[in-house]
Write a protein that holds these residues in place. Structure first.
Motif, short mmCIF file in Angstrom:
data_model
loop_
_atom_site.label_atom_id
_atom_site.label_comp_id
_atom_site.label_asym_id
_atom_site.label_seq_id
_atom_site.Cartn_x
_atom_site.Cartn_y
_atom_site.Cartn_z
N ARG A 1 -31.21 -20.17 12.88
CA ARG A 1 -32.30 -21.06 13.30
C ARG A 1 -33.28 -21.26 12.15
O ARG A 1 -33.78 -20.30 11.57
N ILE A 2 -33.52 -22.52 11.82
CA ILE A 2 -34.50 -22.84 10.79
C ILE A 2 -35.51 -23.81 11.38
O ILE A 2 -35.21 -24.55 12.32
N SER A 3 -36.72 -23.80 10.86
CA SER A 3 -37.76 -24.70 11.35
C SER A 3 -38.09 -25.72 10.28
O SER A 3 -37.86 -25.48 9.08
N GLY A 4 -38.61 -26.86 10.67
CA GLY A 4 -38.94 -27.89 9.71
C GLY A 4 -39.56 -29.09 10.37
O GLY A 4 -39.94 -29.04 11.55
N VAL A 5 -39.66 -30.17 9.64
CA VAL A 5 -40.26 -31.42 10.10
C VAL A 5 -39.24 -32.53 9.88
O VAL A 5 -38.61 -32.61 8.81
N LYS A 6 -39.04 -33.38 10.88
CA LYS A 6 -38.13 -34.51 10.72
C LYS A 6 -38.62 -35.42 9.60
O LYS A 6 -39.82 -35.64 9.45
N ILE A 7 -37.68 -35.96 8.85
CA ILE A 7 -38.05 -36.77 7.69
C ILE A 7 -38.75 -38.06 8.09
O ILE A 7 -39.47 -38.66 7.29
N ASP A 8 -38.55 -38.52 9.34
CA ASP A 8 -39.24 -39.73 9.79
C ASP A 8 -40.54 -39.44 10.53
O ASP A 8 -41.20 -40.35 11.03
N ASP A 9 -40.92 -38.16 10.62
CA ASP A 9 -42.19 -37.77 11.25
C ASP A 9 -43.26 -37.77 10.16
O ASP A 9 -43.59 -36.73 9.58
N LEU A 10 -43.81 -38.94 9.86
CA LEU A 10 -44.73 -39.08 8.74
C LEU A 10 -46.00 -38.26 8.95
O LEU A 10 -46.51 -37.63 8.02
N GLU A 11 -46.53 -38.26 10.17
CA GLU A 11 -47.73 -37.48 10.44
C GLU A 11 -47.45 -35.99 10.28
O GLU A 11 -48.27 -35.25 9.74
N ARG B 1 -49.26 -33.39 7.74
CA ARG B 1 -49.92 -32.16 8.21
C ARG B 1 -49.39 -30.95 7.46
O ARG B 1 -50.11 -29.98 7.21
N ALA B 2 -48.10 -30.99 7.12
CA ALA B 2 -47.48 -29.86 6.40
C ALA B 2 -47.77 -29.91 4.91
O ALA B 2 -47.34 -29.01 4.18
N GLY B 3 -48.47 -30.94 4.46
CA GLY B 3 -48.80 -31.04 3.04
C GLY B 3 -47.62 -31.39 2.17
O GLY B 3 -47.59 -31.05 0.98
N ILE B 4 -46.64 -32.10 2.72
CA ILE B 4 -45.43 -32.46 1.97
C ILE B 4 -45.62 -33.84 1.34
O ILE B 4 -45.93 -34.81 2.04
N ASP B 5 -45.46 -33.93 0.04
CA ASP B 5 -45.56 -35.19 -0.69
C ASP B 5 -44.29 -35.99 -0.45
O ASP B 5 -43.19 -35.56 -0.80
N ARG B 6 -44.44 -37.15 0.15
CA ARG B 6 -43.27 -37.92 0.56
C ARG B 6 -42.46 -38.45 -0.62
O ARG B 6 -41.23 -38.57 -0.52
N ARG B 7 -43.12 -38.82 -1.71
CA ARG B 7 -42.39 -39.43 -2.83
C ARG B 7 -41.35 -38.48 -3.43
O ARG B 7 -40.17 -38.83 -3.55
N PRO B 8 -41.75 -37.26 -3.83
CA PRO B 8 -40.70 -36.35 -4.35
C PRO B 8 -39.68 -35.96 -3.28
O PRO B 8 -38.52 -35.72 -3.59
N LEU B 9 -40.12 -35.93 -1.99
CA LEU B 9 -39.15 -35.64 -0.92
C LEU B 9 -38.09 -36.72 -0.86
O LEU B 9 -36.89 -36.42 -0.75
N ALA B 10 -38.53 -37.98 -0.95
CA ALA B 10 -37.56 -39.10 -0.95
C ALA B 10 -36.63 -39.00 -2.14
O ALA B 10 -35.41 -39.24 -2.04
#
Length: 274
Positions: free
Chosen positions: A243-253, A257-266
């Motif tokens: 089991r791992i936890s995370g945030v869906k890639i299309d959950d922009l909010e 909130r998690a402080g994830i920079d979308r550009r390097p993620l993409a």
């Protein structure tokens, strides 16, 4: 030739399409023989159902069950086959389903693994994390304390999907004979490829092997983590994963909130696909 065992399902599909004003699909695929014309098979808007045509298609797929939901999800990615308004609507298809009763889950786990969940795991949550059209996921804890997710395949789902896949391939073949565009787009080939993919999804052993192959492929990449498969509690109908936890890639909010920079993620996502 139509199998006599499929007659009732052909009629059910024709009725649902007609109810949603999608009778033109019956004409293209030869389904019209299973439904009388006076019930609206020609595709008129059903009274009391003020939806757009794309909404009617989504609703029809939802009512027809797991195989059609999966088909709609696939079609939502095919801009070469459908206009944008259909792609957007089919993308709303959710693979959800009413939960399987926990007693049914316990019985299935015992049949597959030889004991009830409470004996196999240090903890097993009877309330599902998610309930989809093919399987249901439950949180659990292994005896060594590892948090896992146990996926259990729905009873009876394989027989229904196998029947619908046979019907889909028959309908695609009919459409190719009746409709030039269907032949040009190789609908029969698409139906065969879809059938192979979905049949593989029904086998949790194959899903586990695929997960391990992906894990091996990305073993040296610190940006990608594939959940570990626990084979002692895995069969073709039960799959136990880390089991791992995370945030869906299309959950922009959620990403914000998690402080994830979308550009390097993409960028990492593109690199992983490439």
């Amino acid at each position: 030739m139509v199998s006599s065992t499929h007659v009732g399902r052909y009629r059910e599909i024709a009725e649902v399409l007609a109810r949603h004003g999608l009778g033109f699909l019956s004409g293209i695929t030869g389904l019209e023989r299973w439904f009388p014309f006076h019930h609206g098979v020609l595709g008129h808007e059903p009274r009391g159902m003020p939806y757009t045509n794309p909404e009617h298609l989504r609703l029809a797929f939802e009512q027809l069950g797991p195989m059609f939901i999966k088909l709609g999800q696939l079609l939502s990615t095919r801009s070469d086959l459908l206009p944008p308004e259909y792609l957007q609507e089919l993308a709303r298809l959710q693979d959800g389903a009413p939960p399987v009763p926990v007693e049914t889950v316990r019985r299935l786990v015992q049949q597959e693994l030889g004991d009830v969940p409470e004996e196999l795991f240090a903890g097993f949550d009877g309330e599902p994390l998610a309930s989809a059209s093919i399987g249901q996921a439950h949180a659990a804890i292994l005896k060594d304390g590892t948090r896992v997710v146990v996926k259990v395949r729905r009873p009876g789902v394989v027989a229904r999907i196998q029947e619908d896949l046979e019907i889909l391939q028959n309908l695609a073949a009919q459409a190719a004979r009746r409709w030039e565009a269907a032949d040009d787009d190789d609908l029969t080939g698409l139906a065969e490829e879809f059938a192979r993919t979905l049949r593989a999804e029904l086998d949790y052993l194959q899903e586990g092997r695929n997960a391990e192959r992906f894990a091996g492929n990305f073993a040296g990449d610190p940006d990608i983590h594939i959940p570990r498969v626990f084979w002692r509690t895995t069969t073709s109908r039960v799959l136990t994963l880390e089991r791992i936890s995370g945030v869906k890639i299309d959950d922009l909010e959620g990403l914000d909130r998690a402080g994830i920079d979308r550009r390097p993620l993409a960028g990492r996502a593109v690199a992983a696909i490439a």
